[in-house]
Design a protein around this motif. Sequence first.
Motif, PDB file in Angstrom:
ATOM      1  N   ALA A 101      52.420  43.285  32.941  1.00 34.27           N
ATOM      2  CA  ALA A 101      53.340  43.033  34.046  1.00 34.27           C
ATOM      3  C   ALA A 101      52.689  43.314  35.395  1.00 34.27           C
ATOM      4  N   ASP A 102      51.627  44.098  35.382  1.00 31.11           N
ATOM      5  CA  ASP A 102      50.930  44.394  36.638  1.00 31.11           C
ATOM      6  C   ASP A 102      49.462  44.651  36.311  1.00 31.11           C
ATOM      7  N   GLY A 103      48.573  43.965  37.014  1.00 34.90           N
ATOM      8  CA  GLY A 103      47.137  44.181  36.791  1.00 34.90           C
ATOM      9  C   GLY A 103      46.475  43.001  36.120  1.00 34.90           C
ATOM     10  N   CYS A 104      46.944  41.784  36.454  1.00 30.39           N
ATOM     11  CA  CYS A 104      46.400  40.619  35.756  1.00 30.39           C
ATOM     12  C   CYS A 104      44.907  40.422  36.040  1.00 30.39           C
ATOM     13  N   HIS A 105      44.451  40.780  37.268  1.00 32.40           N
ATOM     14  CA  HIS A 105      43.027  40.606  37.570  1.00 32.40           C
ATOM     15  C   HIS A 105      42.178  41.592  36.764  1.00 32.40           C
ATOM     16  N   ARG A 106      42.674  42.813  36.621  1.00 32.45           N
ATOM     17  CA  ARG A 106      41.955  43.809  35.822  1.00 32.45           C
ATOM     18  C   ARG A 106      41.924  43.377  34.352  1.00 32.45           C
ATOM     19  N   TYR A 107      43.062  42.845  33.888  1.00 33.39           N
ATOM     20  CA  TYR A 107      43.135  42.394  32.496  1.00 33.39           C
ATOM     21  C   TYR A 107      42.144  41.255  32.250  1.00 33.39           C
ATOM     22  N   GLU A 108      42.123  40.267  33.186  1.00 31.62           N
ATOM     23  CA  GLU A 108      41.213  39.127  33.018  1.00 31.62           C
ATOM     24  C   GLU A 108      39.759  39.597  33.064  1.00 31.62           C
ATOM     25  N   ALA A 109      39.478  40.567  33.943  1.00 31.58           N
ATOM     26  CA  ALA A 109      38.110  41.072  34.054  1.00 31.58           C
ATOM     27  C   ALA A 109      37.699  41.771  32.762  1.00 31.58           C
ATOM     28  N   ALA A 110      38.637  42.553  32.208  1.00 30.79           N
ATOM     29  CA  ALA A 110      38.337  43.260  30.958  1.00 30.79           C
ATOM     30  C   ALA A 110      38.057  42.256  29.843  1.00 30.79           C
ATOM     31  N   LYS A 111      38.844  41.163  29.880  1.00 33.23           N
ATOM     32  CA  LYS A 111      38.650  40.116  28.869  1.00 33.23           C
ATOM     33  C   LYS A 111      37.253  39.491  29.047  1.00 33.23           C
ATOM     34  N   MET A 112      36.907  39.229  30.313  1.00 31.98           N
ATOM     35  CA  MET A 112      35.618  38.616  30.610  1.00 31.98           C
ATOM     36  C   MET A 112      34.464  39.502  30.119  1.00 31.98           C
ATOM     37  N   CYS A 113      34.669  40.815  30.249  1.00 30.25           N
ATOM     38  CA  CYS A 113      33.621  41.754  29.822  1.00 30.25           C
ATOM     39  C   CYS A 113      33.607  41.934  28.309  1.00 30.25           C
TER      40      CYS A 113
END
Length: 635
Positions: A101-113
């Motif tokens: 619900a909050d932190g989509c950029h962090r989530y996408e970055a974690a996925k990318m890593c």
Amino acid sequence: MKKNNNGGQVAANTSTEAAAGAGAPSEGKTGVIFAYGSAFKADWPEPVKVMMEKIGTLGANHPRDQVDKDIVNEYAERMKDGAEFPPVVIFRDRDGLEWVADGCHRYEAAKMCGLADIKAVVVEGGERDAILFAVGANAEHGMRRTVADKRKAVTVLVQDKEWRGRGVNWIAQQCKVSWDLAKSVCAEYERAHPEETEDGKDKAKKCKRNGKEYLQKSAVSKPLPAHIVAIGEMRELACKARAVVPEGDAKLAESLDRVGSELHEILGKATGAKCRMAEGLQVPLNVYQHKLVGGISATPEFERKGLATHAVNVGLGCGHQCSYCSSPSLRCRLPAYGELQINPYGSGFAVIDPKSADRISKDKPKLTADNTVMLSTCDDAWSPEARKYGVGRKCMEVLLKETTARVRVLTKSSEVKDDLDVAKGSEGRVMVGLSTGIPCSREDVAKAVEPNASSIKDRLQALKQAKDQGFGTYAMLCPCLPLVADTEAALTVMFKSVNDCGVSDIWLEPVNARGMALKNTAMALRLAGLKAEADAVDAIRKEEVWSKYAAALAETAVKVAEAMGLADKLHILLYADKITDPDRERVKALGDTVILLGKDTAKAKDGGNSEAGDEGGETADGGKPDGNGADENAA
Ligand code: SF4
């Protein structure tokens, strides 16, 4: 990991991140803080590690217009370098499904890593809870929202039938955006999806007026042009800043007053206001003219109140500028506001139909001596702009000459007394009411919340004069604000003052929690330095507190009226749908003195045992087919 001044965790970030907390970061190239804090709740659990594969995203319902790839790349780089980021917020339902619900950029970055897990605050709730949280999540922290993001957040809510049904105010509050922006996006959506607005609120529906059936026009106001919205917001900001200027900083207060006034004038010029009225007014007005449709309308709501069978209104915005006025929330959807480029919830404007008397003359049903026409129900025919064009006087003249009905005048202007000569010879047909819901010892409060109305003392004098000239008189103690007019002492003073003016009846009502009424009233009181009174109004913004205040007011009023021998004169108007179940019993015990109104009337009368509520009450979409606005007592 650092802590910002608010106690939130801090990570270095890119130049596009918003500085939500205070304090300078010590790492990162551009070093702008990325903090969390205000969106988090104190009782939320400690962050834990959550498996990435279990987490789902909100997909099309995500309130960001788009994920910023540059940010994701940069976060990913820093994650690889071992930088620690604040936890994301995840909602987890009973089946174990999870949504970010909050932190989509962090989530996408974690996925990318390719990270296996991510640190998250996990709270209970389903996808809808996650969406509701997400739409307002970045208003005060994290990466600043673009206008497109804000519009997307509103769109996410408006396209959901249930959420759309809660109205523009609610949507604006959830998304933490301005009312204008929410209104504009909602209106666009409604125009683009007429098939989705068949819930009776948005689409044409059948209405009866004067015995005839009409198809009510869809009342959707045009969105305001962006520059008008921006000027309005600047003015509002100047006003908000003025309200919180520290005591003793007169220079700053003066500067902000000047800025607010200049912006107000600019707004009037930009929107083509007919004139500006300032002399003798605490709040200067941009005055607009607008030709209303229809003349005298039947009014079931006022019939239920025991006040009138028919109504006449004269404008779409009253220059008395009462902070608690219900009219904006009852008429906000009328297209006229869009045409005039006015925010109906704004202040400092008045809209008048100078030819109201002609309108009445052309459109009047067959009235008998048993009918009563109220002048007026949604505005004031003796407001400053109405007086400028002699509207109240002319309307009263037409009503008395061209019908046989009684006329019930309701105003907050003592100047009505100067127009009573047109009713000479018809004294038995005219009832004069001066709305006074504040004891005369509290002129300071009246000045704050009814800035352009006459003083309470002058209103009472006008009432007395009307009685002395042979007219019927009645009292309208509305609204009785908490702390100001709901105590035994205050009610005793008010009952005595109006009784001394020879009134036949006393109507009394609490302040209603519609639209911005309570928020604006608290702010007006705060601006006037009346902190305790402002706090009391702020307190009743909670539904259950309002209910208790309204029930207690009714009980106290009955007690005082009985002690003064005025019980037979008292009528208390109460919107039943706003009373919580425990308070219904208290209200019921007061008998017929309380007139229950609103959609939930039947429920309140039988203590909540009835299935269906009564029709009526507030009509947020403008109410009448004639476009004159809702059937409601704004005064
Ligand atoms: S409450 Fe009545 S008098 Fe006050 S602004 Fe509204 S319509 Fe005018």
